[in-house]
Design an enzyme around this catalytic site. Sequence first.
Site, PDB file in Angstrom:
ATOM      1  N   SER A 128       0.807  -1.105  -0.047  1.00 15.63           N
ATOM      2  CA  SER A 128       0.028   0.102   0.079  1.00 15.63           C
ATOM      3  C   SER A 128       1.079   1.348  -0.085  1.00 15.63           C
ATOM      4  CB  SER A 128      -0.802   0.066   1.374  1.00 15.63           C
ATOM      5  OG  SER A 128      -1.299   1.197   1.679  1.00 15.63           O
ATOM      6  N   TYR A 153      -1.943  -0.637  10.510  1.00 17.97           N
ATOM      7  CA  TYR A 153      -2.135  -1.286   9.231  1.00 17.97           C
ATOM      8  C   TYR A 153      -0.962  -0.893   8.355  1.00 17.97           C
ATOM      9  CZ  TYR A 153      -3.530  -1.476   4.373  1.00 17.97           C
ATOM     10  OH  TYR A 153      -3.544  -1.833   3.052  1.00 17.97           O
ATOM     11  N   LYS A 157       2.199  -3.664   6.556  1.00 18.38           N
ATOM     12  CA  LYS A 157       2.741  -3.505   5.162  1.00 18.38           C
ATOM     13  C   LYS A 157       4.014  -3.268   5.090  1.00 18.38           C
ATOM     14  CE  LYS A 157      -1.473  -4.457   3.396  1.00 18.38           C
ATOM     15  NZ  LYS A 157      -1.665  -5.889   2.768  1.00 18.38           N
TER      16      LYS A 157
END
Length: 345
Positions: A128, A153, A157
């Site tokens: 992302s 989050y 990643k």
Amino acid sequence: MKHKILVSGGTGYIGSHTIIELLRSGLFEPIAVDSCIRSTPETLDRIEKVTGIRVKHYKIDICDKKSFFDIFKKEEDIAGVIHFAAFKCVPESVAQPLMYYRNNLGSLENVLDACGKFGVRNLIFSSSASVYGDVKDLPVTENTPLGVPFCPYAHTKQIGEQMIHFCAEQNPELQSVILRYFNPVGNDMSGLIGELSPDKPNNLMPIVTQVAIGKLPKLTVFGTDYDTRDGSCIRDYIHVCDIADAHVKALQFLLDGKNASNCETFNLGSGKGVSVIEMIDAFEKVNGIKLNCVFGERRPGDVPAIYSDSQRANQLLGWRCQHDINDMVESAWKWEKQLNGEQRN
Ligand code: NAD
Ligand code: WQD
């Protein structure tokens, strides 16, 4: 013979669109693996409606190593894995960090372990743009240094990418591509399949369509005093079918042995910055709808502007965006209307 590809998160938003593109290419046999914790098995009916093909589905939690490994024992000749399965909601990750580390990293650990143990040679990983954090130098290239993670989050990643790098170093047989998506929006142009957003969505496009259909009362533009051309934030929105197509191209790139190293990273964006107000204007103009929209305060954690330089993917994967902002807003609205019609029947 078609290449058998395990698509983790295959009934989710990007996974299902990628399955459709894999089928459309005629070169791949995708197999969906998804617990449906954030999606529904009806997505497989929708894929069938769009393509005429029924995709095999294993409804298991990928963090459950035994169930996951059993798939590789049963499906002997898996040529590649596209690993989409993860949780992706930024505020939820702040509220429940351990749930995010457990699911996003636990599932990836099992994917990497399975690739090693069962000799799967090709891996594509969903990363992302959030790994870049608050970037000052735009556009963002793959060489832009990663930022301080602004939420669990984004951190999962960053760690996930690093796990793949180390495993690729240790296992030279494993060929991997990391794809950093910017802001995926829109749905298949057929209007038959699309994103199943939560009742209280956080992302701009599902909020726009839910306001348009009347599920939400109003849309608030978060901040109009940024140092941008109209004061609202700028993002790089990219049509989900272009994201899906990039996965097909990335698989072909690996299968053709065109990768210089066994862990390659690409940005996936349109390369164009679009402001929140421009996105709202496009939605209203293309779809002939007036949105109930108000100007509000900045949302904490938002960066003023971010957009990608995607030339690396253009050149090495031979990939280009085929859809513009008009397609994004048209397909988003088409799907919202279809979904609303189904839910009323
Ligand atoms: P999604 O929630 O629609 O799809 C994810 C799918 O994974 C869901 O169907 C869910 O049920 C499944 N899943 C989650 N954990 C699982 C587990 N442990 N076992 C089995 N299935 C599991 O999300 P999406 O938008 O399709 O995102 C796909 C990937 O792309 C994610 O890794 C996400 O982080 C990444 N990504 C998404 C965006 C975006 O804005 N949509 C942007 C950048 C990156
Ligand atoms: C877009 C713009 C908001 C809602 C997040 C993740 C990122 C990636 C994509 C997974 C921003 C504005 C929004 C609203 C608004 N996901 N907005 N009113 O924050 O760019 O990225 O989703 O990897 O990691 O961080 O996307 O869709 O939430 O917001 O004005 O009601 O729309 O301020 O400028 P974001 P978004």
